[in-house]
Design an enzyme around this catalytic site. Structure first.
Site, mmCIF file in Angstrom:
data_model
loop_
_atom_site.group_PDB
_atom_site.id
_atom_site.type_symbol
_atom_site.label_atom_id
_atom_site.label_comp_id
_atom_site.label_asym_id
_atom_site.label_seq_id
_atom_site.Cartn_x
_atom_site.Cartn_y
_atom_site.Cartn_z
ATOM 1 N N GLY A 123 0.837 -1.198 0.000
ATOM 2 C CA GLY A 123 0.000 0.000 0.000
ATOM 3 C C GLY A 123 0.864 1.236 0.000
ATOM 4 N N MET B 213 0.404 7.803 2.785
ATOM 5 C CA MET B 213 1.357 7.553 3.864
ATOM 6 C C MET B 213 2.279 6.372 3.579
ATOM 7 S SD MET B 213 -0.881 8.408 7.295
ATOM 8 C CE MET B 213 0.475 8.018 8.402
ATOM 9 N N GLY C 130 0.583 11.946 8.859
ATOM 10 C CA GLY C 130 0.033 12.393 7.592
ATOM 11 C C GLY C 130 1.063 12.435 6.483
ATOM 12 N N LYS D 179 -4.645 5.224 19.063
ATOM 13 C CA LYS D 179 -4.715 6.093 17.876
ATOM 14 C C LYS D 179 -6.156 6.510 17.596
ATOM 15 C CE LYS D 179 -3.261 8.054 13.995
ATOM 16 N NZ LYS D 179 -4.374 8.101 13.072
ATOM 17 N N HIS E 160 -6.867 9.272 19.888
ATOM 18 C CA HIS E 160 -6.090 10.408 19.351
ATOM 19 C C HIS E 160 -6.871 11.116 18.255
ATOM 20 C CE1 HIS E 160 -3.531 11.742 15.962
ATOM 21 N NE2 HIS E 160 -2.608 12.092 16.831
ATOM 22 N N GLU F 187 -8.496 14.808 18.005
ATOM 23 C CA GLU F 187 -8.217 15.652 16.832
ATOM 24 C C GLU F 187 -9.501 16.303 16.313
ATOM 25 O OE1 GLU F 187 -7.615 14.150 12.440
ATOM 26 O OE2 GLU F 187 -5.804 13.767 13.625
ATOM 27 N N TYR F 188 -10.588 15.534 16.258
ATOM 28 C CA TYR F 188 -11.869 16.092 15.834
ATOM 29 C C TYR F 188 -12.254 17.278 16.716
ATOM 30 C CZ TYR F 188 -13.224 12.082 12.811
ATOM 31 O OH TYR F 188 -13.308 11.136 11.817
#
Length: 327
Positions: A7, A11, A123, A191, A194, A198-199
């Site tokens: 992938g 990222m 990111g 995460k 986390h 962040e929201y």
């Protein structure tokens, strides 16, 4: 150390590049041949299929999956489980649901295959700044893979070290930007929360700037109207303010480029972790007023958009290259 990356999106490709810069031997696969070619040009070894990727690895094999949560990750783990051998390791570095990690780890353990979940934050900037990683799995496996995590992490950098962290129960790797959070699933759980936080942080900035922008509204008495320069306010708050942050840096940059944020519609997407965070809060009977409201605000943004929601979209584009929901 040899590692494979499956992938090579926003990222995954940069994770491969940062590992290459640190001298690791990286084998890569993606369904997009041009994505493979781009990382091969930077020194990686390309593979035309998952089978070819496995064949290019020496035992014990380590394969890092960086795919969207859900079916793409699930199908890849299942396919790899048929090819890998006892002692090999699968790492899921995406944003999988932590309960899926717990199940996968148990299924793979029965085959002798190790499973590690890595909540990865950083990111599109991670290749330069490094990645903050929250890791779940068995200590013996994570210790073996430490050269990989150490290379990806930001390191000590210029951040002032926190006093009082010399006690033995604290993970010294935290100051370098990564921790062993606990057993399988715990990395993605940390995460997930986390991202829920962040929201809330993003929503607070967005609402605050909306209030500033609308201080010139004709709903107010003329003598109470202020025509405020939001670009300058964002910039001054970056310097010495208690609310300075990377999200504010991204906001300041977006406003400097286009003060009206006219390139954004304000239709803000959510990637799943915010919903899962609220689910966890309900399971634990923990009040989560701010995080719940921030998630619901994203739902509302898809019907009618404010300036603050355009700023939310600008921040998401800035740190992760996220695109808006098509209109």
């Amino acid at each position: 150390m040899q590692i494979a990356i499956v992938g090579l999106g926003r990222m995954g490709g940069n994770i491969a590049r940062r590992l290459l810069q640190a001298g690791h031997d990286v084998v890569v696969f993606d369904h997009n041949e041009s994505a493979i070619a781009g990382v091969v040009a930077d020194g990686a070894t390309g593979a035309a299929s998952l089978d070819a990727l496995v064949d290019r690895l020496g035992a014990p094999r380590t394969i890092w999956i960086m795919l969207p949560a859900g079916d793409p990750t699930e199908e890849t783990v299942n396919r790899l489980s048929l090819r890998l051998e006892p002692g090999d390791t699968i790492i899921d570095g995406g944003n999988s649901f932590y309960k899926d990690d717990i199940r996968r780890a148990a299924e793979l353990r029965a085959l002798g295959i190790d499973y590690v979940d890595v909540g990865t934050s950083g990111g599109t900037w991670g290749v330069e700044r490094g990645y903050c990683m929250m890791i779940g799995g068995e200590a013996r496996v994570i210790d073996r893979l430490d050269p990989i995590f150490d290379a990806l992490a930001p390191g000590y950098g210029t951040i002032e070290r926190t006093s009082g962290r010399s006690r033995p129960e604290y993970d010294g790797r935290a100051e370098k930007g990564y921790i062993h959070a606990g057993p399988a699933g715990s990395g993605h759980f940390v995460k997930m929360v986390h991202n829920g936080i962040e929201y809330g942080l993003m929503a607070a900035y967005a609402e605050g700037f909306d209030i500033l922008k609308n201080k010139n509204s004709d709903r107010l008495p003329p003598e109470e109207r202020f025509d405020l320069n939001l670009t300058d306010i964002a910039e001054v708050w970056r310097r010495g303010s208690v609310i300075s942050s990377w999200l504010l840096d991204l906001s300041a940059s977006a406003l400097a480029g286009n003060p009206e944020l006219s390139q954004y519609s304000g239709r803000v997407n959510d990637s799943g972790e915010g919903r899962w965070t609220i689910d966890a809060a309900m399971e634990e009977a923990v009040p989560a007023y701010v995080l719940s409201a921030a998630l619901l605000a994203r739902f509302r943004s898809r019907t009618d958009n404010t300036f603050g929601e355009k700023l939310l979209s600008a921040m998401r584009a800035g740190f992760g290259g996220h695109v808006e929901i098509p209109q």
